[in-house]
Design a protein around this motif. Structure first.
Motif, PDB file in Angstrom:
ATOM      1  N   GLN A  31      -2.665  -3.080   4.110  1.00 32.07           N
ATOM      2  CA  GLN A  31      -1.548  -2.486   3.384  1.00 32.07           C
ATOM      3  C   GLN A  31      -2.011  -1.349   2.470  1.00 32.07           C
ATOM      4  O   GLN A  31      -1.388  -0.280   2.438  1.00 32.07           O
ATOM      5  CB  GLN A  31      -0.830  -3.561   2.557  1.00 32.07           C
ATOM      6  CG  GLN A  31      -0.206  -4.668   3.376  1.00 32.07           C
ATOM      7  CD  GLN A  31       0.806  -4.167   4.385  1.00 32.07           C
ATOM      8  OE1 GLN A  31       1.786  -3.525   4.036  1.00 32.07           O
ATOM      9  NE2 GLN A  31       0.562  -4.460   5.645  1.00 32.07           N
ATOM     10  N   TYR A  32      -3.077  -1.580   1.739  1.00 31.10           N
ATOM     11  CA  TYR A  32      -3.586  -0.522   0.863  1.00 31.10           C
ATOM     12  C   TYR A  32      -4.048   0.686   1.662  1.00 31.10           C
ATOM     13  O   TYR A  32      -3.797   1.829   1.280  1.00 31.10           O
ATOM     14  CB  TYR A  32      -4.750  -1.050   0.016  1.00 31.10           C
ATOM     15  CG  TYR A  32      -4.354  -2.037  -1.061  1.00 31.10           C
ATOM     16  CD1 TYR A  32      -3.201  -1.865  -1.817  1.00 31.10           C
ATOM     17  CD2 TYR A  32      -5.160  -3.154  -1.333  1.00 31.10           C
ATOM     18  CE1 TYR A  32      -2.850  -2.764  -2.810  1.00 31.10           C
ATOM     19  CE2 TYR A  32      -4.815  -4.053  -2.334  1.00 31.10           C
ATOM     20  CZ  TYR A  32      -3.659  -3.857  -3.057  1.00 31.10           C
ATOM     21  OH  TYR A  32      -3.319  -4.749  -4.034  1.00 31.10           O
ATOM     22  N   ARG A  33      -4.742   0.412   2.763  1.00 37.84           N
ATOM     23  CA  ARG A  33      -5.297   1.513   3.547  1.00 37.84           C
ATOM     24  C   ARG A  33      -4.208   2.306   4.262  1.00 37.84           C
ATOM     25  O   ARG A  33      -4.231   3.535   4.289  1.00 37.84           O
ATOM     26  CB  ARG A  33      -6.297   0.952   4.570  1.00 37.84           C
ATOM     27  CG  ARG A  33      -7.038   2.017   5.357  1.00 37.84           C
ATOM     28  CD  ARG A  33      -7.954   2.788   4.453  1.00 37.84           C
ATOM     29  NE  ARG A  33      -8.348   4.072   5.023  1.00 37.84           N
ATOM     30  CZ  ARG A  33      -8.811   5.075   4.317  1.00 37.84           C
ATOM     31  NH1 ARG A  33      -8.922   4.981   3.010  1.00 37.84           N
ATOM     32  NH2 ARG A  33      -9.158   6.207   4.904  1.00 37.84           N
ATOM     33  N   LYS A  34      -3.227   1.604   4.828  1.00 34.10           N
ATOM     34  CA  LYS A  34      -2.217   2.274   5.646  1.00 34.10           C
ATOM     35  C   LYS A  34      -1.095   2.881   4.826  1.00 34.10           C
ATOM     36  O   LYS A  34      -0.649   4.002   5.091  1.00 34.10           O
ATOM     37  CB  LYS A  34      -1.636   1.277   6.652  1.00 34.10           C
ATOM     38  CG  LYS A  34      -0.660   1.901   7.645  1.00 34.10           C
ATOM     39  CD  LYS A  34      -0.249   0.890   8.708  1.00 34.10           C
ATOM     40  CE  LYS A  34       0.690   1.530   9.731  1.00 34.10           C
ATOM     41  NZ  LYS A  34       1.101   0.560  10.774  1.00 34.10           N
ATOM     42  N   TYR A  35      -0.629   2.134   3.799  1.00 34.52           N
ATOM     43  CA  TYR A  35       0.549   2.574   3.053  1.00 34.52           C
ATOM     44  C   TYR A  35       0.238   3.021   1.628  1.00 34.52           C
ATOM     45  O   TYR A  35       1.077   3.641   0.985  1.00 34.52           O
ATOM     46  CB  TYR A  35       1.590   1.443   3.002  1.00 34.52           C
ATOM     47  CG  TYR A  35       1.997   0.952   4.368  1.00 34.52           C
ATOM     48  CD1 TYR A  35       2.843   1.709   5.179  1.00 34.52           C
ATOM     49  CD2 TYR A  35       1.542  -0.266   4.861  1.00 34.52           C
ATOM     50  CE1 TYR A  35       3.224   1.264   6.432  1.00 34.52           C
ATOM     51  CE2 TYR A  35       1.920  -0.725   6.114  1.00 34.52           C
ATOM     52  CZ  TYR A  35       2.754   0.043   6.892  1.00 34.52           C
ATOM     53  OH  TYR A  35       3.126  -0.398   8.134  1.00 34.52           O
ATOM     54  N   GLY A  36      -0.929   2.658   1.108  1.00 38.56           N
ATOM     55  CA  GLY A  36      -1.270   3.031  -0.249  1.00 38.56           C
ATOM     56  C   GLY A  36      -0.793   2.058  -1.300  1.00 38.56           C
ATOM     57  O   GLY A  36      -1.113   2.199  -2.481  1.00 38.56           O
ATOM     58  N   TYR A  37      -0.022   1.052  -0.921  1.00 37.83           N
ATOM     59  CA  TYR A  37       0.478   0.040  -1.851  1.00 37.83           C
ATOM     60  C   TYR A  37       0.970  -1.138  -1.024  1.00 37.83           C
ATOM     61  O   TYR A  37       0.986  -1.082   0.214  1.00 37.83           O
ATOM     62  CB  TYR A  37       1.616   0.598  -2.707  1.00 37.83           C
ATOM     63  CG  TYR A  37       2.952   0.680  -1.991  1.00 37.83           C
ATOM     64  CD1 TYR A  37       4.026  -0.104  -2.402  1.00 37.83           C
ATOM     65  CD2 TYR A  37       3.152   1.532  -0.897  1.00 37.83           C
ATOM     66  CE1 TYR A  37       5.251  -0.051  -1.751  1.00 37.83           C
ATOM     67  CE2 TYR A  37       4.362   1.598  -0.248  1.00 37.83           C
ATOM     68  CZ  TYR A  37       5.412   0.803  -0.672  1.00 37.83           C
ATOM     69  OH  TYR A  37       6.618   0.856  -0.022  1.00 37.83           O
ATOM     70  N   VAL A  38       1.373  -2.213  -1.697  1.00 35.47           N
ATOM     71  CA  VAL A  38       1.895  -3.392  -1.018  1.00 35.47           C
ATOM     72  C   VAL A  38       3.393  -3.477  -1.281  1.00 35.47           C
ATOM     73  O   VAL A  38       3.818  -3.591  -2.439  1.00 35.47           O
ATOM     74  CB  VAL A  38       1.201  -4.681  -1.494  1.00 35.47           C
ATOM     75  CG1 VAL A  38       1.821  -5.906  -0.827  1.00 35.47           C
ATOM     76  CG2 VAL A  38      -0.291  -4.620  -1.185  1.00 35.47           C
ATOM     77  N   ASN A  39       4.181  -3.419  -0.218  1.00 32.39           N
ATOM     78  CA  ASN A  39       5.631  -3.552  -0.328  1.00 32.39           C
ATOM     79  C   ASN A  39       6.015  -5.020  -0.241  1.00 32.39           C
ATOM     80  O   ASN A  39       5.559  -5.743   0.653  1.00 32.39           O
ATOM     81  CB  ASN A  39       6.305  -2.748   0.794  1.00 32.39           C
ATOM     82  CG  ASN A  39       7.815  -2.831   0.731  1.00 32.39           C
ATOM     83  OD1 ASN A  39       8.429  -3.794   1.182  1.00 32.39           O
ATOM     84  ND2 ASN A  39       8.425  -1.808   0.161  1.00 32.39           N
ATOM     85  N   GLY A  40       6.848  -5.490  -1.161  1.00 34.15           N
ATOM     86  CA  GLY A  40       7.206  -6.904  -1.227  1.00 34.15           C
ATOM     87  C   GLY A  40       7.903  -7.399   0.022  1.00 34.15           C
ATOM     88  O   GLY A  40       7.603  -8.491   0.526  1.00 34.15           O
TER      89      GLY A  40
END
Length: 360
Positions: A31-40
């Motif tokens: 999640q961090y690598r692909k999107y830059g953050y974690v979406n709930g």
């Protein structure tokens, strides 16, 4: 018969927390690598998928036989190759009389009917996930359902991959057909309900990564990755009796590498964060202050305490070092707890070095 389905579900719920714990680190990294953050919502969907896959697998393999010796004699067939055999099973066993509507309620008690319903429902969630979350096409979803069903049937045919002498459930071609049908139905449900669920393609549309703070969980993930890289070398230097070399190696990694890469270590690069100082390029003195306090002062104190416990030093000196180190750790623990509940989550060595993490 309902109990035979509830039993695996209970075991899946008991197993899920451990599986979720093992799943969390790779999930966060992706999640961090692909999107830059974690979406709930994305996190909820992925953990729901994990729980579903565990449940589906347990429904296929449980309950297990009491013994590994499951062979019942020569000549027994473990494969049912006739398509739609369940229709003959139903007609042979049913108590329903089609000219008597009052007997129709007996359908919900029929073994053959319940097995058909179960085999269809088993892969309905898979089809829904593939269509809605992963945006797979109809033929891709049906193909995935068929492959997963084939995996389940092969698991049964091989006696759980050789654990059991013989299969304890048969390989049934009807199961392949009904499971695949369930995947296709799930695909249709995904299309039907897509308009009422959050649009997966738009979850990140209004996210401003530059305004997001780097939390402790993300930093800890980067820390874990870095120490996976460092640990073999650091442990070797410590075992061969070169603690100062080990400390130097760690400082070179956490100071030299970020200085050369403008704030990155391998772990920080993976989770898309970097260190930033007061200028465009992070300065050596900022890194020396930050990691000198963290690793040379605090880390060095712990190494010194461990060595004092092993070496021939006076007992009162070893006890003093241990108590002093424990006191420092308690103070650091209180400091961390205070920062957890404040908007500014920077720790003392960040404030002194005037460095921070940013998302890239």
């Amino acid at each position: 018969m309902l109990e035979s389905y509830l039993f695996p579900i209970r075991y899946a719920l008991l197993t899920f927390p451990l599986a979720a714990l093992l799943f969390t680190l790779p999930f966060l990294i992706v999640q961090y690598r692909k999107y830059g953050y974690v979406n709930g919502f994305r996190g909820f969907a992925m953990y729901a998928l994990l729980l579903y896959m565990i449940t589906a697998y347990y429904l296929v393999i449980l309950p297990l036989p009491d013994t590994v010796h499951t062979c019942t004699g020569p000549g027994k067939s473990y494969i049912q190759p006739v398509p739609l055999q369940f229709v003959n099973d139903f007609l042979r066993e049913t108590r329903v009389r089609f000219d008597q509507p009052s007997t129709y309620l007996l359908l919900i008690q029929e073994r053959a009917v319940l097995q058909v319903v179960f085999n269809v429902l088993l892969l309905v969630p898979l089809g829904l996930f593939l269509q809605y979350y992963f945006r797979r096409s109809g033929w891709q979803t049906v193909s995935a359902a068929l492959v997963l069903s084939l995996f389940f049937e092969t698991t049964q045919l091989t006696g759980l991959y050789g654990i059991y002498d013989c299969p304890y459930r048969i390989f049934d071609v009807d199961d392949l057909l009904l499971n695949t049908l369930g995947g296709w139905i799930g695909y249709g449900m995904g299309r039907l309900f897509a308009s009422r669920l959050p649009d997966i393609g738009q979850l990140d549309r209004n996210v401003d990564l530059s305004s997001r703070r780097v939390g402790y969980i993300r930093r800890f993930v980067a820390f874990q990755i870095d120490w996976v890289v460092l640990l073999p070398f650091a442990a070797f230097l410590l075992v061969v009796g070169r603690p100062l070399y080990m400390l130097a190696f760690v400082l070179i990694y956490f100071i030299g590498v970020p200085y050369a890469t403008n704030g990155y270590t391998f772990g920080k690069y993976i989770v898309r964060i970097r260190l930033k100082g007061q200028h465009e390029h992070i300065r050596l003195q900022e890194l020396l202050m930050r990691y000198g306090l963290l690793y040379a002062a605090i880390g060095g104190l712990h190494v010194l305490t461990a060595l004092a416990a092993k070496q021939a030093v006076p007992d009162d000196m070893a006890v003093f070092l241990a108590l002093f180190t424990l006191g420092i750790d308690i103070l650091l623990g209180f400091h961390l707890l205070r920062r957890l509940y404040r908007r500014d989550k920077g720790l003392f060595y960040e404030a002194i070095s005037r460095t921070k993490h940013i998302i890239v």
